[in-house]
Design a protein around this motif. Structure first.
Motif, PDB file in Angstrom:
ATOM      1  N   LYS A   8       0.804  -1.150  -0.232  1.00 33.62           N
ATOM      2  CA  LYS A   8      -0.100   0.194  -0.035  1.00 33.62           C
ATOM      3  C   LYS A   8       0.403   1.123   0.035  1.00 33.62           C
ATOM      4  CE  LYS A   8      -3.935   2.404   2.290  1.00 33.62           C
ATOM      5  NZ  LYS A   8      -4.413   1.863   3.599  1.00 33.62           N
ATOM      6  N   ILE A   9       1.876   1.570   0.680  1.00 35.40           N
ATOM      7  CA  ILE A   9       3.028   2.097   0.564  1.00 35.40           C
ATOM      8  C   ILE A   9       3.251   2.787  -0.392  1.00 35.40           C
ATOM      9  CG2 ILE A   9       4.810   3.230   2.063  1.00 35.40           C
ATOM     10  CD1 ILE A   9       3.634   1.912   4.427  1.00 35.40           C
ATOM     11  N   TYR A  10       3.886   1.698  -1.370  1.00 42.31           N
ATOM     12  CA  TYR A  10       4.665   1.526  -2.200  1.00 42.31           C
ATOM     13  C   TYR A  10       3.532   2.292  -3.664  1.00 42.31           C
ATOM     14  CZ  TYR A  10       7.830   0.392  -6.344  1.00 42.31           C
ATOM     15  OH  TYR A  10       8.271   0.986  -7.672  1.00 42.31           O
ATOM     16  N   HIS A  11       2.686   1.738  -3.817  1.00 39.13           N
ATOM     17  CA  HIS A  11       1.430   1.887  -4.139  1.00 39.13           C
ATOM     18  C   HIS A  11       1.229   3.762  -4.401  1.00 39.13           C
ATOM     19  CE1 HIS A  11      -1.545   2.626  -6.419  1.00 39.13           C
ATOM     20  NE2 HIS A  11      -2.650   3.034  -5.766  1.00 39.13           N
ATOM     21  N   ILE A  12       1.139   4.603  -3.686  1.00 43.16           N
ATOM     22  CA  ILE A  12       0.788   5.643  -3.001  1.00 43.16           C
ATOM     23  C   ILE A  12       2.420   5.903  -3.470  1.00 43.16           C
ATOM     24  CG2 ILE A  12       0.824   7.707  -0.417  1.00 43.16           C
ATOM     25  CD1 ILE A  12      -0.496   5.296   0.850  1.00 43.16           C
ATOM     26  N   MET A  13       3.079   5.763  -2.784  1.00 43.35           N
ATOM     27  CA  MET A  13       4.767   6.929  -3.362  1.00 43.35           C
ATOM     28  C   MET A  13       4.858   6.601  -4.473  1.00 43.35           C
ATOM     29  SD  MET A  13       5.507   8.497  -0.304  1.00 43.35           S
ATOM     30  CE  MET A  13       7.566   8.521  -1.656  1.00 43.35           C
ATOM     31  N   SER A  14       4.577   5.703  -5.192  1.00 46.37           N
ATOM     32  CA  SER A  14       4.779   5.294  -6.946  1.00 46.37           C
ATOM     33  C   SER A  14       3.686   5.539  -7.623  1.00 46.37           C
ATOM     34  CB  SER A  14       4.812   3.736  -7.085  1.00 46.37           C
ATOM     35  OG  SER A  14       3.594   3.235  -6.832  1.00 46.37           O
ATOM     36  N   ASP A  15       2.724   7.159  -6.858  1.00 38.83           N
ATOM     37  CA  ASP A  15       1.513   7.788  -8.311  1.00 38.83           C
ATOM     38  C   ASP A  15       2.202   8.629  -7.395  1.00 38.83           C
ATOM     39  OD1 ASP A  15      -0.333   7.768  -8.908  1.00 38.83           O
ATOM     40  OD2 ASP A  15      -2.284   7.922  -7.484  1.00 38.83           O
ATOM     41  N   VAL A  16       3.135   9.706  -7.835  1.00 38.95           N
ATOM     42  CA  VAL A  16       4.350  10.817  -7.967  1.00 38.95           C
ATOM     43  C   VAL A  16       2.386  11.920  -8.569  1.00 38.95           C
ATOM     44  CG1 VAL A  16       5.611  11.784  -9.653  1.00 38.95           C
ATOM     45  CG2 VAL A  16       6.122  10.348  -9.015  1.00 38.95           C
ATOM     46  N   ASN A  17       1.989  11.996  -9.738  1.00 34.96           N
ATOM     47  CA  ASN A  17       0.678  12.570  -9.954  1.00 34.96           C
ATOM     48  C   ASN A  17       0.036  12.989  -8.954  1.00 34.96           C
ATOM     49  OD1 ASN A  17       2.181  12.824 -11.985  1.00 34.96           O
ATOM     50  ND2 ASN A  17       1.058  11.447 -13.655  1.00 34.96           N
ATOM     51  N   PRO A  47       3.246  17.901  -8.705  1.00 36.88           N
ATOM     52  CA  PRO A  47       3.520  16.703  -9.691  1.00 36.88           C
ATOM     53  C   PRO A  47       3.868  16.251 -10.419  1.00 36.88           C
ATOM     54  CG  PRO A  47       2.355  15.826  -7.620  1.00 36.88           C
ATOM     55  CD  PRO A  47       2.602  17.705  -7.945  1.00 36.88           C
ATOM     56  N   VAL A  48       4.563  15.453 -11.515  1.00 38.70           N
ATOM     57  CA  VAL A  48       4.043  15.028 -12.361  1.00 38.70           C
ATOM     58  C   VAL A  48       5.200  14.468 -13.032  1.00 38.70           C
ATOM     59  CG1 VAL A  48       4.007  16.601 -15.850  1.00 38.70           C
ATOM     60  CG2 VAL A  48       3.174  17.654 -13.480  1.00 38.70           C
ATOM     61  N   MET A  49       4.806  12.687 -13.713  1.00 31.21           N
ATOM     62  CA  MET A  49       5.162  11.601 -13.772  1.00 31.21           C
ATOM     63  C   MET A  49       4.478  11.671 -15.399  1.00 31.21           C
ATOM     64  SD  MET A  49       7.029   8.765 -12.313  1.00 31.21           S
ATOM     65  CE  MET A  49       8.832   8.016 -13.108  1.00 31.21           C
ATOM     66  N   THR A  50       4.937  11.365 -16.655  1.00 27.47           N
ATOM     67  CA  THR A  50       4.671  11.104 -17.207  1.00 27.47           C
ATOM     68  C   THR A  50       5.142   9.568 -17.954  1.00 27.47           C
ATOM     69  OG1 THR A  50       5.664  12.119 -18.952  1.00 27.47           O
ATOM     70  CG2 THR A  50       3.708  13.372 -18.424  1.00 27.47           C
ATOM     71  N   LEU A  51       5.809   8.777 -17.606  1.00 26.41           N
ATOM     72  CA  LEU A  51       6.263   8.077 -17.415  1.00 26.41           C
ATOM     73  C   LEU A  51       6.457   6.566 -16.306  1.00 26.41           C
ATOM     74  CD1 LEU A  51       9.445   8.176 -19.331  1.00 26.41           C
ATOM     75  CD2 LEU A  51       7.628   8.014 -20.708  1.00 26.41           C
ATOM     76  N   PRO A  52       6.016   5.373 -16.569  1.00 25.15           N
ATOM     77  CA  PRO A  52       6.367   4.273 -16.014  1.00 25.15           C
ATOM     78  C   PRO A  52       7.252   5.423 -14.233  1.00 25.15           C
ATOM     79  CG  PRO A  52       5.766   3.565 -17.807  1.00 25.15           C
ATOM     80  CD  PRO A  52       6.383   4.807 -17.733  1.00 25.15           C
ATOM     81  N   ALA A 104      14.034   1.988  -8.098  1.00 20.44           N
ATOM     82  CA  ALA A 104      12.599   1.399  -8.241  1.00 20.44           C
ATOM     83  C   ALA A 104      12.007   0.220  -7.914  1.00 20.44           C
ATOM     84  CB  ALA A 104      11.497   1.682  -9.225  1.00 20.44           C
ATOM     85  N   ILE A 105      11.796  -1.290  -6.563  1.00 20.47           N
ATOM     86  CA  ILE A 105      12.450  -2.077  -6.296  1.00 20.47           C
ATOM     87  C   ILE A 105      10.498  -2.008  -5.446  1.00 20.47           C
ATOM     88  CG2 ILE A 105      12.978  -3.886  -5.088  1.00 20.47           C
ATOM     89  CD1 ILE A 105      16.095  -2.962  -4.838  1.00 20.47           C
ATOM     90  N   PRO A 106       9.404  -3.246  -5.669  1.00 22.66           N
ATOM     91  CA  PRO A 106       8.270  -2.661  -5.510  1.00 22.66           C
ATOM     92  C   PRO A 106       8.351  -3.489  -4.468  1.00 22.66           C
ATOM     93  CG  PRO A 106       7.991  -3.412  -8.067  1.00 22.66           C
ATOM     94  CD  PRO A 106       9.876  -3.221  -7.735  1.00 22.66           C
ATOM     95  N   TYR A 107       7.978  -2.807  -3.644  1.00 18.62           N
ATOM     96  CA  TYR A 107       7.139  -2.922  -1.698  1.00 18.62           C
ATOM     97  C   TYR A 107       8.484  -2.698  -1.200  1.00 18.62           C
ATOM     98  CZ  TYR A 107       3.765  -4.644  -5.473  1.00 18.62           C
ATOM     99  OH  TYR A 107       3.063  -4.874  -6.294  1.00 18.62           O
ATOM    100  N   ARG A 108       9.477  -2.457  -1.604  1.00 19.94           N
ATOM    101  CA  ARG A 108      10.698  -2.308  -0.584  1.00 19.94           C
ATOM    102  C   ARG A 108      11.738  -1.378  -0.664  1.00 19.94           C
ATOM    103  NH1 ARG A 108      13.450  -6.958  -3.211  1.00 19.94           N
ATOM    104  NH2 ARG A 108      15.445  -6.414  -2.000  1.00 19.94           N
ATOM    105  N   LYS A 109      11.782  -0.885  -2.018  1.00 20.17           N
ATOM    106  CA  LYS A 109      12.838   0.742  -2.125  1.00 20.17           C
ATOM    107  C   LYS A 109      12.479   1.793  -2.884  1.00 20.17           C
ATOM    108  CE  LYS A 109      17.233  -0.995  -0.402  1.00 20.17           C
ATOM    109  NZ  LYS A 109      18.305  -1.073   0.524  1.00 20.17           N
ATOM    110  N   ILE A 110      12.590   3.066  -2.800  1.00 13.95           N
ATOM    111  CA  ILE A 110      12.524   3.860  -4.076  1.00 13.95           C
ATOM    112  C   ILE A 110      13.440   4.742  -3.959  1.00 13.95           C
ATOM    113  CG2 ILE A 110      11.000   5.661  -4.525  1.00 13.95           C
ATOM    114  CD1 ILE A 110       8.712   3.872  -3.127  1.00 13.95           C
ATOM    115  N   GLY A 111      13.974   5.090  -4.724  1.00 13.53           N
ATOM    116  CA  GLY A 111      14.683   6.284  -4.767  1.00 13.53           C
ATOM    117  C   GLY A 111      14.712   7.129  -5.896  1.00 13.53           C
ATOM    118  N   TRP A 112      15.846   8.450  -5.995  1.00 18.07           N
ATOM    119  CA  TRP A 112      15.759   8.832  -7.144  1.00 18.07           C
ATOM    120  C   TRP A 112      16.540  10.358  -6.653  1.00 18.07           C
ATOM    121  CZ3 TRP A 112      10.800   9.458  -4.330  1.00 18.07           C
ATOM    122  CH2 TRP A 112      10.176  10.563  -2.824  1.00 18.07           C
TER     123      TRP A 112
END
Length: 174
Positions: free
Chosen positions: A54-63, A75-80, A103-111
């Motif tokens: 659930k947290i990954y879904h929220i964080m990966s929904d940049v828009n 916030p604008v992300m036009t690509l996956p 972008a490792i689903p359900y584990r790690k996000i970084g930019w």
């Protein structure tokens, strides 16, 4: 009066040139880890009563970040949401262009990405803990402006990430 005005204009032009040169000559190392030598860095964490999915879904929904995080605008992300893709957003008065390095689903996000006089590396780790998730966020900031105003950037970054975590918790626990 003309001499004073000419002096002021000369100083302004010199400052603009210096800032322009600093911006054009600044280069930063893109990395999947924060810069441990950066003048500004922090780690914050929180326990959220929600799954990593659930947290990954929220964080990966940049828009939709601005719908739940009051510190983010436009916030604008036009690509996956995947490694190598970029997004744009505003926070703390800065316009930021970030590129996903993790972008490792359900584990790690970084930019990471530059903003005026600065460069940030931002990492999120999601650790399942029973019915909860421990969320750890690490960030480093560097650049000519960050070096000049390190104390201000440090306190702002810590408050900003604490707010982001509180807002993420509120959104994920709905």
């Amino acid at each position: 009066m003309k001499k004073v005005l000419l002096s002021i204009v000369t100083i302004i032009i010199a400052l603009i040139l210096i800032v322009g040169i600093l911006e054009l000559t600044s280069s930063y190392k893109v990395s999947e880890d924060i810069n441990r030598n950066a003048p500004v860095q922090t780690q914050q964490q929180i326990i959220i009563h929600a799954t990593p999915e659930k947290i990954y879904h929220i964080m990966s929904d940049v828009n939709h970040w601005s719908a739940w995080n009051k510190d983010i605008q436009d916030p604008v992300m036009t690509l996956p949401f995947q490694k190598g893709n970029s997004f744009d957003w505003k926070s703390g008065g800065l316009t930021i262009h970030s590129t996903l390095h993790t972008a490792i689903p359900y584990r790690k996000i970084g930019w990471s990405g530059p903003a005026f006089g600065s460069f940030a590396i931002h990492n999120w780790t999601l650790i399942p803990n029973g019915n909860d998730t421990k969320v750890i966020v690490d960030e480093s900031m560097e650049g000519w402006l960050v070096s000049l105003l390190a104390n201000k950037f440090q306190s702002h970054l810590e408050l900003s990430l604490q707010g982001w975590l509180r807002d993420l918790k509120a959104q994920a626990e709905k």
